[in-house]
Design a protein around this motif. Structure first.
Motif, PDB file in Angstrom:
ATOM      1  N   ASP A   2      59.193  14.251  43.006  1.00 25.27           N
ATOM      2  CA  ASP A   2      59.319  15.167  44.141  1.00 25.27           C
ATOM      3  C   ASP A   2      60.209  14.534  45.203  1.00 25.27           C
ATOM      4  O   ASP A   2      59.775  13.833  46.099  1.00 25.27           O
ATOM      5  CB  ASP A   2      57.929  15.464  44.706  1.00 25.27           C
ATOM      6  CG  ASP A   2      57.943  16.671  45.623  1.00 25.27           C
ATOM      7  OD1 ASP A   2      56.858  17.088  46.012  1.00 25.27           O
ATOM      8  OD2 ASP A   2      59.033  17.178  45.933  1.00 25.27           O
ATOM      9  N   ASN A   3      61.515  14.781  45.104  1.00 24.36           N
ATOM     10  CA  ASN A   3      62.486  14.128  45.954  1.00 24.36           C
ATOM     11  C   ASN A   3      62.295  14.462  47.420  1.00 24.36           C
ATOM     12  O   ASN A   3      62.571  13.659  48.292  1.00 24.36           O
ATOM     13  CB  ASN A   3      63.902  14.512  45.506  1.00 24.36           C
ATOM     14  CG  ASN A   3      64.281  13.822  44.204  1.00 24.36           C
ATOM     15  OD1 ASN A   3      64.213  12.611  44.108  1.00 24.36           O
ATOM     16  ND2 ASN A   3      64.675  14.597  43.215  1.00 24.36           N
ATOM     17  N   LEU A 139      69.001  23.645  45.508  1.00 27.08           N
ATOM     18  CA  LEU A 139      70.122  22.796  45.119  1.00 27.08           C
ATOM     19  C   LEU A 139      70.214  21.493  45.911  1.00 27.08           C
ATOM     20  O   LEU A 139      70.554  20.450  45.343  1.00 27.08           O
ATOM     21  CB  LEU A 139      71.440  23.575  45.275  1.00 27.08           C
ATOM     22  CG  LEU A 139      71.598  24.830  44.410  1.00 27.08           C
ATOM     23  CD1 LEU A 139      72.945  25.494  44.669  1.00 27.08           C
ATOM     24  CD2 LEU A 139      71.458  24.498  42.936  1.00 27.08           C
ATOM     25  N   ILE A 140      69.939  21.545  47.191  1.00 23.42           N
ATOM     26  CA  ILE A 140      70.109  20.357  48.039  1.00 23.42           C
ATOM     27  C   ILE A 140      68.851  19.491  48.076  1.00 23.42           C
ATOM     28  O   ILE A 140      68.913  18.264  47.922  1.00 23.42           O
ATOM     29  CB  ILE A 140      70.493  20.759  49.482  1.00 23.42           C
ATOM     30  CG1 ILE A 140      71.732  21.652  49.477  1.00 23.42           C
ATOM     31  CG2 ILE A 140      70.719  19.519  50.335  1.00 23.42           C
ATOM     32  CD1 ILE A 140      72.978  21.025  48.924  1.00 23.42           C
ATOM     33  N   THR A 146      69.516  14.424  41.745  1.00 23.60           N
ATOM     34  CA  THR A 146      70.255  14.861  40.556  1.00 23.60           C
ATOM     35  C   THR A 146      71.695  15.236  40.869  1.00 23.60           C
ATOM     36  O   THR A 146      72.622  14.829  40.167  1.00 23.60           O
ATOM     37  CB  THR A 146      69.555  16.084  39.917  1.00 23.60           C
ATOM     38  OG1 THR A 146      68.192  15.753  39.664  1.00 23.60           O
ATOM     39  CG2 THR A 146      70.240  16.484  38.620  1.00 23.60           C
ATOM     40  N   LEU A 147      71.896  16.037  41.920  1.00 19.56           N
ATOM     41  CA  LEU A 147      73.235  16.482  42.300  1.00 19.56           C
ATOM     42  C   LEU A 147      73.764  15.593  43.426  1.00 19.56           C
ATOM     43  O   LEU A 147      73.230  15.601  44.534  1.00 19.56           O
ATOM     44  CB  LEU A 147      73.201  17.943  42.765  1.00 19.56           C
ATOM     45  CG  LEU A 147      72.767  18.974  41.716  1.00 19.56           C
ATOM     46  CD1 LEU A 147      72.694  20.362  42.333  1.00 19.56           C
ATOM     47  CD2 LEU A 147      73.726  18.972  40.534  1.00 19.56           C
ATOM     48  N   SER A 373      78.435  26.429  44.391  1.00 13.64           N
ATOM     49  CA  SER A 373      77.544  25.532  45.135  1.00 13.64           C
ATOM     50  C   SER A 373      76.988  24.426  44.250  1.00 13.64           C
ATOM     51  O   SER A 373      76.825  23.288  44.691  1.00 13.64           O
ATOM     52  CB  SER A 373      76.389  26.328  45.751  1.00 13.64           C
ATOM     53  OG  SER A 373      76.869  27.248  46.689  1.00 13.64           O
ATOM     54  N   ARG A 374      76.677  24.761  43.011  1.00  7.48           N
ATOM     55  CA  ARG A 374      76.142  23.734  42.118  1.00  7.48           C
ATOM     56  C   ARG A 374      77.246  22.854  41.537  1.00  7.48           C
ATOM     57  O   ARG A 374      77.087  21.636  41.404  1.00  7.48           O
ATOM     58  CB  ARG A 374      75.329  24.363  40.987  1.00  7.48           C
ATOM     59  CG  ARG A 374      74.654  23.319  40.121  1.00  7.48           C
ATOM     60  CD  ARG A 374      73.762  23.921  39.048  1.00  7.48           C
ATOM     61  NE  ARG A 374      73.129  22.884  38.266  1.00  7.48           N
ATOM     62  CZ  ARG A 374      71.992  22.286  38.570  1.00  7.48           C
ATOM     63  NH1 ARG A 374      71.350  22.628  39.665  1.00  7.48           N
ATOM     64  NH2 ARG A 374      71.480  21.349  37.799  1.00  7.48           N
TER      65      ARG A 374
END
Length: 637
Positions: A2-3, A139-140, A146-147, A373-374
């Protein structure tokens, strides 16, 4: 993992510091106009733009920390958030809208009014931000580990480093000032030609080499690096040193499609290199770029599908918290905003979009905003295939309009307008993602960033509308000064689909060259752009890439910190060079519009072309020397 619970931003959520202030908003809006105008000029000249986030952050640190003696990392972050909106909006607008001006110059339609350009850009900019807002958490936050979002992370590092002081901004301003003076001397006073050219004529063929000795091109090459710039240069070599002499040689005494001033056809072996490039190579290059965009789209399609599915799964997901660092503009506001923009596009007469077109914009816009965006989270904004998305949109839209009875120029203008909005949506959504990533790391308030992004888009939309009108009035899109390569390509695509007027043999030659390059494992878009553009543009970009390669691979350093400092200084100086040339380019456009003559090239007499070429080369070498100077090793403390 859980980032969102593990990650702690630089400014904690419970700490309130200056962020959305008069200083940050005004400075951000100024930079949105400056970098938007500079990138519009650069994109219309060479077909590519550069990220403005880091230069904006550095300039902000110089103004807020050094001049105003204030200490607020979140104000600096807000400046770069607002400022970078101008650059991304410019990228979307200049890739497509000039096509309508070109049709107007051909007498097929009327020039778009200033309000038309501004409102189209505004709609695309607002939709790009709105579509990204509900995806931020998915995403963020959820994929923080990950991204990587390269530009956003890099910008955060610059801001964090700025806590040590704003010295880096001096490098940007130095590049801007030196570049501005150089550009004014070259293209204003014309003390030496900005384009150095050497045509080579033999008995049975002709070819040519040359380069534009301009600071922005060397800066672009340095920022892109050797790999990308070498692919572009390789395309230029194929175009000018293989295809041009081949066309001239094999055409021989046969009459070409090019005519002289009396209307007589000229034999192939008597054509100059620029005529062969304009009448034949340009279409081969267009086929290669179109194929490259489609190939990139096909290769990334599985990623797009997974991205879209995953993002939709997290669409509108908001964390159950009132923490400052997790508050977005509400989903209800987003939906209302999207509906209002769609209705505006449909009802405002200045936007030639039908109800069908408005629906296409919303559907394709949200899809490509999600994908963009990704994808920028993985490959960065510089490698975001916006042009490929635009080509796919234009092909589909033109077919839909044609099937619905919207044919001819009306259908083509409508297709370009839809493509423009989609292009801007994809570019702005990618930029917003990078900015929100940067804000997530430093501890900014997402809602305030999103408001700032919209403000930047609004101001930039009107500024870029004025800049495009100015550049077209001064030189005309499609001219040697402002070739507008991406827009010319989009124009060809729409015309080809709607009317079948393209020289398909040349187009498919380019398509199969692109396929061959892809089979060899070479990044096809960079190569294809080099094939499409004059070698005069790819050559100085390659020189800039060589300097970056030397700094990274061949220069000896005492440690990694010293290497990082030198390479980073070069990036900042290069960003300043690009901004400086872009600003003076706009000033010279104003001079041209008012017919003010400041040309002093007459000091050379009739020998200007010969003498000036060598003066230009010497001046370019001296300019490159300044880049080396600002990449010098940091003195030991």
């Amino acid at each position: 993992m859980d980032n969102k619970n593990e990650f702690k931003p630089f400014i904690p959520a419970d700490k309130i510091v200056p962020e959305f202030t008069v200083t940050s908003v005004v400075l951000g809006l100024i930079l949105a106009v400056v970098f938007g105008a500079a990138n519009a000029y650069l994109g219309l000249r060479v077909g590519m733009t550069v990220s403005a986030s880091i230069p904006a952050a550095v300039i902000s640190m110089g103004v807020i920390r050094v001049i105003m003696k204030k200490d607020s990392i979140l104000e600096n972050n807000m400046v770069q958030t607002i400022g970078s909106a101008g650059e991304s909006l410019a990228a979307g607008a200049i890739f497509t809208l000039p096509a309508i001006f070109m049709w107007a110059a051909e007498g097929k339609t009327n020039e778009p009014g200033f309000f038309s350009i501004a409102i189209v850009a505004l709609c695309g900019g607002i939709l790009g931000v709105l579509f990204m807002i509900p995806l931020r958490t998915a995403l963020i936050v959820e994929e923080h580990g990950t991204l990587p979002y390269p530009e956003g992370t890099a910008c955060a590092e610059v801001l964090l480093a700025g806590e040590e002081g704003g010295e880096k901004s001096k490098v940007v301003f130095a590049g801007l000032g030196i570049s501005a003076v150089y550009k004014f001397i070259a293209d204003g006073l014309k003390l030496f030609p900005s384009e150095v050219n050497f045509d080579i004529y033999a008995k049975n063929y002709t070819c040519g080499v040359g380069l534009d000795v301009l600071p922005a091109l060397a800066g672009v090459g340095y920022i892109c690096g050797l790999k990308i710039s070498s692919y572009m240069f390789a395309g230029g070599i194929l175009s000018y040193l293989v295809l041009i002499p081949a066309i001239s040689f094999f055409g021989g005494d046969a009459l070409s499609s090019v005519t002289d001033t009396a209307g007589n056809a000229i034999p192939f072996n008597q054509l100059d290199p620029s005529s062969i490039w304009g009448s034949y190579n340009r279409y081969i290059g267009a086929g290669a770029v179109a194929a490259g965009g489609i190939i990139s789209l096909i290769k990334t399609f599985p990623t797009m599908v997974r991205t879209f599915a995953k993002a939709i799964k997290g669409f509108g997901k908001h964390m159950d918290t009132n923490e400052r660092t997790q508050v977005d503009i509400s989903l209800r506001t987003v939906l209302i905003g999207v509906v209002i923009v769609a209705v505006v596009m449909w009802l405002v007469p200045a936007i030639p979009i039908s109800p069908v077109g408005a629906v296409i914009v919303v559907i394709f816009g949200f899809f490509f905003a999600t994908v963009s965006s990704r994808m920028v989270g993985i490959v960065g904004s510089s490698n975001n295939p916006v042009s490929g998305m635009a080509i796919a949109t234009l092909i589909i839209t033109t077919f839909v309009f044609k099937a619905a009875g919207m044919t001819g120029v009306q259908g083509m203008v409508g297709a370009i307008t839809v493509g423009t909005v989609i292009c801007i949506i994809a570019a702005i959504a990618g930029d917003t993602s990078q900015d929100l990533k940067c804000g997530y790391i430093v501890g900014a308030t997402p809602k305030l960033q999103q408001i700032g992004e919209i403000l930047g888009a609004v101001v930039a939309a009107f500024a870029i509308g004025g800049v495009m009108y100015l550049l077209n009035a001064a030189w005309g899109f499609g001219s040697e000064m402002i070739p507008a390569p991406q827009a010319s390509l989009m124009k060809m695509v729409v015309e080809g689909v709607m009317g079948g007027t393209l020289p398909w043999t040349l187009i498919f030659m380019g398509v199969f060259i692109a396929i061959a390059v892809e089979v060899l494992g070479i990044p096809v878009l960079a190569f294809a752009i080099g094939l499409y553009l004059p070698i005069h543009l790819s050559a100085p970009i390659f020189v800039g890439g060589l300097i970056k390669w030397f700094m990274e691979e061949k220069r000896k350093y005492d440690n990694e910190e010293q290497k990082r400092h030198c390479v980073e200084s070069g990036v900042l100086y290069s960003a300043g060079m690009i901004a400086g040339e872009g600003i003076v380019g706009i000033i010279l456009a104003i001079v041209a519009v008012f017919n003010l003559n400041i040309d002093i090239s007459g000091i050379y007499g009739d020998s200007f072309a010969t003498v000036g070429n060598w003066v230009g080369i010497i001046a370019f070498v001296l300019l490159l020397a300044t880049l080396f100077y600002f990449c010098r090793k940091k003195k030991a403390q």
